[in-house]
Design an enzyme around this catalytic site. Structure first.
Site, PDB file in Angstrom:
ATOM      1  CD  GLU A 141     -74.728 -55.100  16.071  1.00  0.00           C
ATOM      2  OE1 GLU A 141     -74.016 -55.709  15.233  1.00  0.00           O
ATOM      3  OE2 GLU A 141     -75.345 -54.060  15.814  1.00  0.00           O
ATOM      4  CD  GLU A 157     -70.922 -52.015  14.050  1.00  0.00           C
ATOM      5  OE1 GLU A 157     -70.615 -53.047  14.668  1.00  0.00           O
ATOM      6  OE2 GLU A 157     -70.965 -51.953  12.814  1.00  0.00           O
TER       7      GLU A 157
END
Length: 588
Positions: free
Chosen positions: A234, A158
């Site tokens: 995710e 991320e």
């Protein structure tokens, strides 16, 4: 030679379209004797892949040390994945977030203020190169191209939520390739245009993270990744808990419908989490978005497989959805038997002050040091200095993260980062001022990654700055022999006698080897628990968690030992074991 490649539309396994149906299972949050059980239950739910982060600081808790044994044996974990006939995705960071202490970045590395955090800086890159040198060979030899389970490796994590240094990302790509990683390299970022734009480069295959509205989020990913397979790296089917907050629950039927929407589009998925596990010891991290919120010991995450390995209604609901798109085994796991229920008297008690010779060596400082200056990267530290009757008040620049303040051993109060309290009134008398400082977890997300821990100076009173300090880093990772000897010699005290902390308490209880237990923390304030010398982690009356999970492999037939460090106080010195977990009140 087996292959796994990025096709125009799909992932290609040996040249054929392949939908990855994966689940996150962090080996470092599960007792190694339970790895095989958790992996098997993933296969029985219909998953074909296991994803795991690698926490750098778990393998390298100190500079110059790198450990791949026992609970850190990633190679064995990947071999167990292969033995179950499954694939693996490895996410070695170097930064992982994961609600893990410091997001996986070692405190010792970032204690040097000249080291750049998550950017193209020579000292940071050199440390990553050493980390990769020790880690990536075992991943490389287990790639699918060499007959192993690993089909992909993720670079960073991320990154678009933190930075936009493309030279940094390309340096990580080069390091992976130079160390034999042949399988596709992935990036993952949230379903946000700006984050997707910042967080990757063309050499990485982009993935996205989200928990709902699959079509909308995958359409956003497609704008940034015009060709190739779509993947949610995710799929948030639950959420983590912070101390003092509610226990998070995501409805199984909603998760199942969102998963159905995703798989129906032909996208690949990684459930975050399939099995959450436990933040044993001092491994939990913290978030700080204006208020510092440390993560609970339980990382159950409301995942399909519960913290103690039991299948849930969510497991069954997701299995039914997966069966519409992929083969699912007929076999179902057995439900675990209720855990033993018993009460244990803690008949030995030892004030923390009397245990200090067994816990650490004091050192004098002419200023208020951070724990990073001490080379103490986690846990508890005792600060001591002298005050006068005229001092009257103590003010610190910051407290990272919680400190019990006492004068000549008498409690004065608590300073707390979460409560934004850094000033406390002192009694109008001279004496020894002590601050028992708890590092509640290094920040794992956002701009405060890499900050120092401890008491942050200057430390001022009503009349002066305090500069004369004696500081003791406390060794509490395990019940070491010196502490055990002091507990052996401690006087027996009736369990009904109230407990005044900080103090250690010890008792013994019978168990069958391998039987899971759940230790209730009702009636206790805040502290730590060890079972047979292993640090389970923290408990706190702030909740939400009301039990600590005790993995069965920690227990032996016959007598077992439980040690509690209570920081505040308790009505009596008894602990109870419950039939199952109590993760606290929830919000849906």
């Amino acid at each position: 030679m087996p292959t796994f490649e990025i096709g125009d539309v799909d992932f290609l396994l040996d040249g054929r379209p392949h939908q990855v149906i994966s689940g996150a299972l962090h080996y470092f949050r599960v007792h190694p004797e339970q790895w095989a059980d958790r992996i098997r239950k993933a296969r029985l739910m219909g998953l074909n892949t296991i994803e795991t982060y690698v926490a750098w600081n778990f393998h390298a808790p100190e500079r110059g040390r790198f450990d791949l044994d026992g609970p850190r044996d990633l190679g064995r974990f990947l071999d167990l994945v292969a033995a179950e006939g499954m694939h693996a995705i490895v996410r070695p960071g170097p930064y992982i977030c994961a609600e893990w202490d410091g997001g996986g970045l070692p405190g010792w590395l970032l204690a040097d203020p000249e080291v750049g955090v998550r950017r193209h800086e020579p000292r940071y890159l050199a440390a990553i190169a050493q980390y990769y040198d020790q880690l990536l060979p075992l991943v490389a030899e287990r790639q699918v191209t060499r007959g192993g389970p690993v089909i992909a490796v993720q670079v960073e994590n991320e990154y678009g939520a933190y930075g936009d240094d493309q030279d940094y990302l390309r340096a990580l790509i080069a390091m992976n390739r130079e160390r034999g990683i042949e399988v596709p390299l992935l990036s993952c970022d949230q379903a946000d245009d700006a984050m997707q734009a910042r967080g990757s480069v063309p050499e990485l295959h982009r993935t996205v993270t989200f928990g709902s509205r699959a079509k909308e989020r995958l359409d956003l990913l497609r704008r940034h990744q015009p060709t190739g397979p779509l993947m949610c790296m995710e799929f948030w089917n639950g959420w983590f808990d912070s101390w003092g907050q509610h226990h998070h629950v995501a409805p199984a039927e909603t998760n199942a419908q969102d998963l159905d929407d995703l798989l129906a589009m032909g996208a690949s998925v990684n459930l975050y989490m399939f099995h959450g596990g436990t933040n044993f010891g001092f491994t939990g991290g913290a978030n700080d978005k204006g208020t510092y919120l440390p993560i609970t010991t339980s990382y159950d995450y409301d995942a399909p497989l519960a913290e103690h390995g039991a299948v849930t209604a969510k497991w069954h609901a997701m299995r039914e959805v997966i069966s519409r798109y992929a083969p699912v085994p007929d076999e179902l796991p057995a439900d675990p038997a209720p855990a033993p229920e018993l009460t244990v008297d803690l008949d030995r008690r030892l004030p923390l002050a009397d245990a200090l010779p067994a816990l650490g060596e004091p050192a004098a400082w002419d200023h208020l040091p951070t724990t990073d200056e001490l080379g103490h990267w986690t846990g508890f530290t005792l600060y001591r200095t002298e005050v006068t009757a005229e001092d009257r008040v103590l003010t610190l620049a910051e407290v990272r993260d919680r400190a019990l303040v006492a004068l000549d051993g008498e409690p004065v109060g608590v300073l707390s980062r979460t409560e934004h309290s850094r000033t406390i009134a002192l009694p109008a008398r001279a004496g020894e001022l002590t601050l028992l400082l708890e590092d509640q977890g290094r920040v794992n997300y956002g701009p405060r990654i890499g900050e120092a821990k401890g008491l942050i100076g200057p430390a001022r009173t009503a009349t002066r700055e305090l500069t004369d300090w004696t500081v003791t880093p406390l060794r509490l990772d395990a019940v070491e022999p010196a502490l055990a000897a002091l507990l052996d010699a401690a006087p027996a005290v009736a369990a009904g006698t109230p407990v005044a902390g900080p103090a250690f308490l010890r008792g013994t209880f019978p168990a069958d080897a391998g039987a899971d237990h759940f230790l209730r923390t009702d009636g206790w304030g805040k502290g730590l628990v060890w079972v047979n010398g292993f640090l389970l982690g923290r408990y706190w009356s702030a909740g939400p968690t009301a039990t600590l999970y005790v993995p069965g492999p920690l227990l032996r037939s016959g007598d077992n030992e439980v040690v509690v460090l209570e920081l505040h106080g308790a009505e009596g010195a008894r602990v109870a074991f419950a039939a199952g977990p109590d993760l606290g009140s929830s919000e849906v």
